[in-house]
Design an enzyme around this catalytic site. Structure first.
Site, PDB file in Angstrom:
ATOM      1  N   LYS A  47       0.800  -1.238   0.000  1.00 57.45           N
ATOM      2  CA  LYS A  47       0.000   0.000   0.000  1.00 57.45           C
ATOM      3  C   LYS A  47       0.828   1.281   0.000  1.00 57.45           C
ATOM      4  O   LYS A  47       0.375   2.335   0.456  1.00 57.45           O
ATOM      5  CB  LYS A  47      -1.006   0.046   1.187  1.00 57.45           C
ATOM      6  CG  LYS A  47      -1.781  -1.214   1.446  1.00 57.45           C
ATOM      7  CD  LYS A  47      -2.295  -1.883   0.226  1.00 57.45           C
ATOM      8  CE  LYS A  47      -3.388  -1.128  -0.481  1.00 57.45           C
ATOM      9  NZ  LYS A  47      -3.708  -1.773  -1.788  1.00 57.45           N
ATOM     10  N   GLY A  49       2.120   2.562  -2.886  1.00 56.96           N
ATOM     11  CA  GLY A  49       2.074   3.192  -4.205  1.00 56.96           C
ATOM     12  C   GLY A  49       2.781   2.388  -5.285  1.00 56.96           C
ATOM     13  O   GLY A  49       3.195   2.939  -6.313  1.00 56.96           O
ATOM     14  N   TRP A  52       1.282   2.463  -8.820  1.00 55.83           N
ATOM     15  CA  TRP A  52       1.495   3.777  -9.427  1.00 55.83           C
ATOM     16  C   TRP A  52       2.866   3.822 -10.101  1.00 55.83           C
ATOM     17  O   TRP A  52       3.002   4.137 -11.284  1.00 55.83           O
ATOM     18  CB  TRP A  52       1.353   4.852  -8.337  1.00 55.83           C
ATOM     19  CG  TRP A  52       1.394   6.268  -8.823  1.00 55.83           C
ATOM     20  CD1 TRP A  52       1.281   6.698 -10.113  1.00 55.83           C
ATOM     21  CD2 TRP A  52       1.543   7.433  -8.015  1.00 55.83           C
ATOM     22  NE1 TRP A  52       1.345   8.068 -10.152  1.00 55.83           N
ATOM     23  CE2 TRP A  52       1.503   8.547  -8.882  1.00 55.83           C
ATOM     24  CE3 TRP A  52       1.689   7.651  -6.634  1.00 55.83           C
ATOM     25  CZ2 TRP A  52       1.620   9.856  -8.419  1.00 55.83           C
ATOM     26  CZ3 TRP A  52       1.802   8.950  -6.170  1.00 55.83           C
ATOM     27  CH2 TRP A  52       1.769  10.042  -7.056  1.00 55.83           C
ATOM     28  N   HIS A  94       7.083  -7.272  -2.261  1.00 54.05           N
ATOM     29  CA  HIS A  94       6.915  -6.581  -0.971  1.00 54.05           C
ATOM     30  C   HIS A  94       7.926  -7.102   0.061  1.00 54.05           C
ATOM     31  O   HIS A  94       7.779  -6.843   1.254  1.00 54.05           O
ATOM     32  CB  HIS A  94       5.503  -6.786  -0.436  1.00 54.05           C
ATOM     33  CG  HIS A  94       4.431  -6.063  -1.205  1.00 54.05           C
ATOM     34  ND1 HIS A  94       4.565  -4.748  -1.601  1.00 54.05           N
ATOM     35  CD2 HIS A  94       3.202  -6.463  -1.632  1.00 54.05           C
ATOM     36  CE1 HIS A  94       3.467  -4.375  -2.254  1.00 54.05           C
ATOM     37  NE2 HIS A  94       2.643  -5.392  -2.288  1.00 54.05           N
ATOM     38  N   SER A 124      -4.635   2.576   4.510  1.00 49.52           N
ATOM     39  CA  SER A 124      -4.827   1.921   3.214  1.00 49.52           C
ATOM     40  C   SER A 124      -4.849   0.395   3.390  1.00 49.52           C
ATOM     41  O   SER A 124      -5.695  -0.301   2.817  1.00 49.52           O
ATOM     42  CB  SER A 124      -3.690   2.348   2.283  1.00 49.52           C
ATOM     43  OG  SER A 124      -3.862   1.811   1.011  1.00 49.52           O
ATOM     44  N   PHE A 215      -4.180   9.393 -10.642  1.00 48.74           N
ATOM     45  CA  PHE A 215      -5.040   8.474  -9.884  1.00 48.74           C
ATOM     46  C   PHE A 215      -6.353   8.217 -10.619  1.00 48.74           C
ATOM     47  O   PHE A 215      -6.769   7.065 -10.785  1.00 48.74           O
ATOM     48  CB  PHE A 215      -5.304   9.036  -8.476  1.00 48.74           C
ATOM     49  CG  PHE A 215      -6.207   8.159  -7.680  1.00 48.74           C
ATOM     50  CD1 PHE A 215      -5.753   6.972  -7.129  1.00 48.74           C
ATOM     51  CD2 PHE A 215      -7.544   8.496  -7.497  1.00 48.74           C
ATOM     52  CE1 PHE A 215      -6.589   6.137  -6.406  1.00 48.74           C
ATOM     53  CE2 PHE A 215      -8.396   7.672  -6.778  1.00 48.74           C
ATOM     54  CZ  PHE A 215      -7.912   6.495  -6.227  1.00 48.74           C
ATOM     55  N   ARG A 245      -8.180   3.341  -4.190  1.00 43.89           N
ATOM     56  CA  ARG A 245      -9.187   3.724  -3.201  1.00 43.89           C
ATOM     57  C   ARG A 245      -9.336   5.242  -3.210  1.00 43.89           C
ATOM     58  O   ARG A 245     -10.247   5.770  -3.812  1.00 43.89           O
ATOM     59  CB  ARG A 245      -8.776   3.186  -1.820  1.00 43.89           C
ATOM     60  CG  ARG A 245      -9.865   3.241  -0.754  1.00 43.89           C
ATOM     61  CD  ARG A 245      -9.321   2.763   0.583  1.00 43.89           C
ATOM     62  NE  ARG A 245      -8.208   3.590   1.046  1.00 43.89           N
ATOM     63  CZ  ARG A 245      -8.329   4.663   1.810  1.00 43.89           C
ATOM     64  NH1 ARG A 245      -9.512   5.027   2.251  1.00 43.89           N
ATOM     65  NH2 ARG A 245      -7.269   5.366   2.189  1.00 43.89           N
TER      66      ARG A 245
HETATM   67  P1  A3P Z   1      -5.146   4.450  -0.731  1.00 47.86           P
HETATM   68  O1  A3P Z   1      -5.717   3.169  -0.220  1.00 47.86           O
HETATM   69  O2  A3P Z   1      -4.718   5.372   0.380  1.00 47.86           O
HETATM   70  O3  A3P Z   1      -6.043   5.134  -1.701  1.00 47.86           O
HETATM   71  P2  A3P Z   1      -0.060  -0.280  -3.739  1.00 47.86           P
HETATM   72  O4  A3P Z   1      -0.068  -0.050  -5.195  1.00 47.86           O
HETATM   73  O5  A3P Z   1       1.324  -0.375  -3.170  1.00 47.86           O
HETATM   74  O6  A3P Z   1      -0.947  -1.408  -3.350  1.00 47.86           O
HETATM   75  O7  A3P Z   1      -0.649   1.048  -3.037  1.00 47.86           O
HETATM   76  C1  A3P Z   1      -2.008   1.351  -3.138  1.00 47.86           C
HETATM   77  C2  A3P Z   1      -2.215   2.780  -2.690  1.00 47.86           C
HETATM   78  O8  A3P Z   1      -1.686   3.664  -3.688  1.00 47.86           O
HETATM   79  C3  A3P Z   1      -3.696   3.121  -2.545  1.00 47.86           C
HETATM   80  O9  A3P Z   1      -3.788   4.112  -1.523  1.00 47.86           O
HETATM   81  C4  A3P Z   1      -3.981   3.691  -3.929  1.00 47.86           C
HETATM   82  O10 A3P Z   1      -5.132   4.468  -4.022  1.00 47.86           O
HETATM   83  C5  A3P Z   1      -2.728   4.510  -4.162  1.00 47.86           C
HETATM   84  N1  A3P Z   1      -2.525   4.788  -5.588  1.00 47.86           N
HETATM   85  C6  A3P Z   1      -2.601   3.933  -6.624  1.00 47.86           C
HETATM   86  N2  A3P Z   1      -2.423   4.558  -7.778  1.00 47.86           N
HETATM   87  C7  A3P Z   1      -2.209   5.852  -7.496  1.00 47.86           C
HETATM   88  C8  A3P Z   1      -1.955   7.016  -8.298  1.00 47.86           C
HETATM   89  N3  A3P Z   1      -1.911   6.947  -9.618  1.00 47.86           N
HETATM   90  N4  A3P Z   1      -1.791   8.188  -7.648  1.00 47.86           N
HETATM   91  C9  A3P Z   1      -1.853   8.263  -6.311  1.00 47.86           C
HETATM   92  N5  A3P Z   1      -2.088   7.201  -5.494  1.00 47.86           N
HETATM   93  C10 A3P Z   1      -2.266   6.009  -6.085  1.00 47.86           C
END
Ligand code: A3P
Length: 285
Positions: A47, A49, A52, A94, A124, A215, A245
């Site tokens: 969680k 990012g 991303w 991870h 998250s 996002f 999310r």
């Molecule tokens: P939240 O649950 O706070 O929204 P991972 O990819 O490591 O599983 O992390 C997921 C987290 O990154 C989630 O946080 C998700 O919404 C956020 N996330 C995914 N894509 C994103 C983007 N393009 N920009 C910003 N946050 C992003």
């Protein structure tokens, strides 16, 4: 959360909780993984990012890379599957530094480690626990908060995970990226990534990548995509819809009570008092 559900979807390896989607046999076999010198590892505590940054890397023109599924997802056949890629592999995981296969370290493969404010990470992960059928169901935020503090969650303690990278933070094959900095100054983080990977991008490409990996764009696209396991880069789900999310900084404020905030801050200070990574994180957040 019933202890039965905890038992059926999680198991411990070297004292750390893993999903049963990561077989014990595979975790044991990781040290025999055939690493290539040009492999890039995309490493994070869950969680932070990861999706991303993966999308950002995939969107770089002429990157000529293949994003694989996580190294620790599946059974030992994963090691064979990873051999089938002909392009430069970007391999998500991870795993903490200590659990990464030794030959990654020996071959000095490039590693991008993503860090996110632990309070937002905790919130998250709490939602992920509630919505992801591959994780035990957690009744309340208060219950999850205690588990997070104790490191009794998948991939263990956030503090220990980040600390495992501390002494390697200046290694030339390691790039540390902060989620909050990506939010604040996307081009700066993107430049760090492209320079690290040895790829040139011009300003118009930077803008295109920023748009494509925003996002809202990623969330909308995830709704359209098929739920193909090989598309998932978190070893805890094959459903991309669970990933997007809110995508904001500071959502923790809506969950932490003032007591929880002070308990958390006290532990942060105790655990991270000598940590340069924690200092940088606090500066950025
Ligand atoms: P939240 O649950 O706070 O929204 P991972 O990819 O490591 O599983 O992390 C997921 C987290 O990154 C989630 O946080 C998700 O919404 C956020 N996330 C995914 N894509 C994103 C983007 N393009 N920009 C910003 N946050 C992003």
């Amino acid at each position: 959360m019933s202890s039965q559900s905890q038992v059926s979807v999680l198991h411990k390896f070297k004292g750390i909780l893993f999903s049963t989607m990561s077989s014990e046999e595979l975790l044991h076999a990781l040290d025999s993984f055939d690493v290539r010198e040009d492999d890039v590892f995309l490493v994070s505590y869950p969680k932070s990012g990861t999706h991303w940054i993966a999308e950002v890397i995939e969107s770089i023109p002429n990157a000529r890379i293949s994003l694989t599924s996580p190294i620790e997802l599946g059974d030992v056949s994963k090691l064979e599957e990873l051999k089938t890629y002909s392009e430069r592999r970007v391999i998500p995981t991870h795993l903490s530094y200590d659990l990464l296969p030794v030959n990654i370290k020996q071959k000095q493969c490039k590693i991008i480690y993503i860090i996110r404010n632990p309070k937002d990470t905790a919130v998250s992960l709490f939602h992920y626990y509630r919505e992801n059928p591959n994780l035990p169901y957690i009744e309340t935020w208060a219950a999850f908060f205690e588990l997070f503090l104790q490191g009794e969650v998948v991939y263990g303690s956030w503090f220990d995970h980040v600390l495992s990278w501390e002494e390697h933070r200046n290694d030339k094959n390691i790039l540390i990226i902060f989620y909050e900095e990506m939010k604040k100054d996307f081009s700066k983080s993107l430049k760090k990534i492209t320079t690290f990977l040895g790829i040139n991008v011009n300003d118009s490409e930077v803008n295109k990548i920023a748009q494509k990996t925003s996002f809202s764009e990623m969330k909308n696209n995830s709704i359209k995509e098929n739920y193909d396991l090989s598309h998932t880069i978190c070893a805890l789900t094959s459903d991309r819809n669970l990933v997007f999310r809110k995508g904001v900084v500071g959502d923790w404020i809506n969950y932490f009570t003032s007591k929880q905030k002070s308990v958390f801050d006290e532990l942060f200070t105790k655990k991270m008092k000598h940590s340069e990574l924690a200092r940088l994180l606090e500066e950025i957040s």
